[in-house]
Design a protein around this motif. Sequence first.
Motif, PDB file in Angstrom:
ATOM      1  N   ASP A 151       0.831  -1.198   0.000  1.00  0.00           N
ATOM      2  CA  ASP A 151       0.000   0.000   0.000  1.00  0.00           C
ATOM      3  C   ASP A 151       0.868   1.251   0.000  1.00  0.00           C
ATOM      4  OD1 ASP A 151      -2.161   1.749   0.166  1.00  0.00           O
ATOM      5  OD2 ASP A 151      -2.249   1.611   2.348  1.00  0.00           O
ATOM      6  N   ALA A 152       1.772   1.327   0.955  1.00  0.00           N
ATOM      7  CA  ALA A 152       2.608   2.525   1.094  1.00  0.00           C
ATOM      8  C   ALA A 152       3.997   2.357   0.495  1.00  0.00           C
ATOM      9  CB  ALA A 152       2.743   2.871   2.579  1.00  0.00           C
ATOM     10  N   LEU A 153       4.356   1.137   0.062  1.00  0.00           N
ATOM     11  CA  LEU A 153       5.701   0.825  -0.415  1.00  0.00           C
ATOM     12  C   LEU A 153       6.755   1.244   0.617  1.00  0.00           C
ATOM     13  CD1 LEU A 153       5.621   1.576  -4.260  1.00  0.00           C
ATOM     14  CD2 LEU A 153       5.498  -0.621  -3.087  1.00  0.00           C
ATOM     15  N   GLY A 154       6.468   0.884   1.866  1.00  0.00           N
ATOM     16  CA  GLY A 154       7.405   1.134   2.946  1.00  0.00           C
ATOM     17  C   GLY A 154       7.839  -0.167   3.578  1.00  0.00           C
ATOM     18  N   ILE A 155       8.924  -0.127   4.323  1.00  0.00           N
ATOM     19  CA  ILE A 155       9.462  -1.324   4.966  1.00  0.00           C
ATOM     20  C   ILE A 155       8.662  -1.642   6.223  1.00  0.00           C
ATOM     21  CG2 ILE A 155      11.475  -2.355   6.080  1.00  0.00           C
ATOM     22  CD1 ILE A 155      13.200  -0.486   4.352  1.00  0.00           C
ATOM     23  N   LEU A 156       8.108  -2.855   6.281  1.00  0.00           N
ATOM     24  CA  LEU A 156       7.409  -3.328   7.468  1.00  0.00           C
ATOM     25  C   LEU A 156       8.376  -4.017   8.429  1.00  0.00           C
ATOM     26  CD1 LEU A 156       4.260  -4.850   5.733  1.00  0.00           C
ATOM     27  CD2 LEU A 156       4.356  -2.726   7.046  1.00  0.00           C
ATOM     28  N   GLY A 157       9.294  -4.751   7.863  1.00  0.00           N
ATOM     29  CA  GLY A 157      10.243  -5.497   8.677  1.00  0.00           C
ATOM     30  C   GLY A 157      11.227  -6.218   7.790  1.00  0.00           C
ATOM     31  N   TRP A 158      11.953  -7.153   8.385  1.00  0.00           N
ATOM     32  CA  TRP A 158      13.034  -7.852   7.681  1.00  0.00           C
ATOM     33  C   TRP A 158      13.017  -9.337   8.030  1.00  0.00           C
ATOM     34  CZ3 TRP A 158      16.333  -4.872   4.609  1.00  0.00           C
ATOM     35  CH2 TRP A 158      16.190  -3.488   4.753  1.00  0.00           C
ATOM     36  N   GLU A 159      13.230 -10.165   7.021  1.00  0.00           N
ATOM     37  CA  GLU A 159      13.450 -11.585   7.284  1.00  0.00           C
ATOM     38  C   GLU A 159      14.942 -11.809   7.468  1.00  0.00           C
ATOM     39  OE1 GLU A 159      12.746 -16.119   5.571  1.00  0.00           O
ATOM     40  OE2 GLU A 159      12.006 -14.410   4.406  1.00  0.00           O
TER      41      GLU A 159
END
Length: 261
Positions: A30-38
Motif C-alpha cells: 500500500d505505502a511501499l514502505g518497509i514493514l520489517g526484515w526476514e
Amino acid sequence: MQCVLNTKNKLHSLQLKQLRLFYQPIVSLDALGILGWEALLRWEHPKRGLLLPRDFIPDAELSGDIVSAGEWAITEACHRLKHWQTEMASAKNWFVSVNLAPMQIEQSSLSNHVQEVLATSRLAPKHLKLEVTESNAIDTQFAKKQLQELRSLGIQICLDDFGKGYSALNYLCQLPLDILKLDRHFLWHIRGQEAKTWQVIKSVLGLARGLHLSTVVEGVETREQLETLRRINCPAAQGYFFSRPLPEEAVPDFRIQPLAA
C-alpha cells in the motif's frame, strides 16, 4: 563436503563467529514502505567464502546442530533489530522474522530461550515473528503446544512456503498462526498476466482474510507482478524487485525506490 557444525549439538565458538545474518525487506504494498526484515542465515567460510543455507543447513539438521545455530539466529536478530530501533526513527515499528527448524520446535528449551532473548535485548514481543514451514515435524502435539506458548508471549507465528507442499490447508486449521507467506513458486509459474494463476493467488488472499491471517507474497521480481499484487489488494511482499538479502551494515541506508510514473 565437510559439515560446518560439530556432532555434539553445540557449535564451536569459532564457527559461531563465522555465522552471519543477512536481511531481506518485507514491504507494505500500500505505502511501499518497509514493514520489517526476514533474517537469513549465512556461513562466512574462511576458505570457501559466503555459503548459502543449502550448502550447510542439511548437514546441520542431520547432526542436530541446527538447534544451536537457530538459537544464535534468534539472539542475533533480536539484538540487531533493537539496535536499529534505538538508533533510527524509521525503524521504530519494524519487526524481524526468523525461521524455525522443525528440530528447534521440538526442543523444550525453545520458549525459555526466546523469553530470555526478548528480556536481554529489551525487544517487544510484537516485533518478533517466527516462521515455520510445511513439515511433518510440526504435526506433533508437543510442537503445536510450543507454537501456542510462543504465540501467547505476543510473538506472531508465520506459515512459510504456503502452497509448496500438500498439507498446508490442514495446517491452517490446526496450527496457531498469524501470518501466511505464499511460496515464490506461485509467481514463478506466471507468464505475463496469466488469469488462472492470479485468480489462485487472489483466492488464497481471500482465504487468509477470512481466517484473520496477514499475508506476504514471496518472490516478487518484476514491476508487473508488483502492480498486479497491488490491484488484487495483497498487503505485503518481498523479493528481488525490492532487494536481495543485505548484510546488516547495509540495512540502515536502504530505501525502497519509488515507482517511476
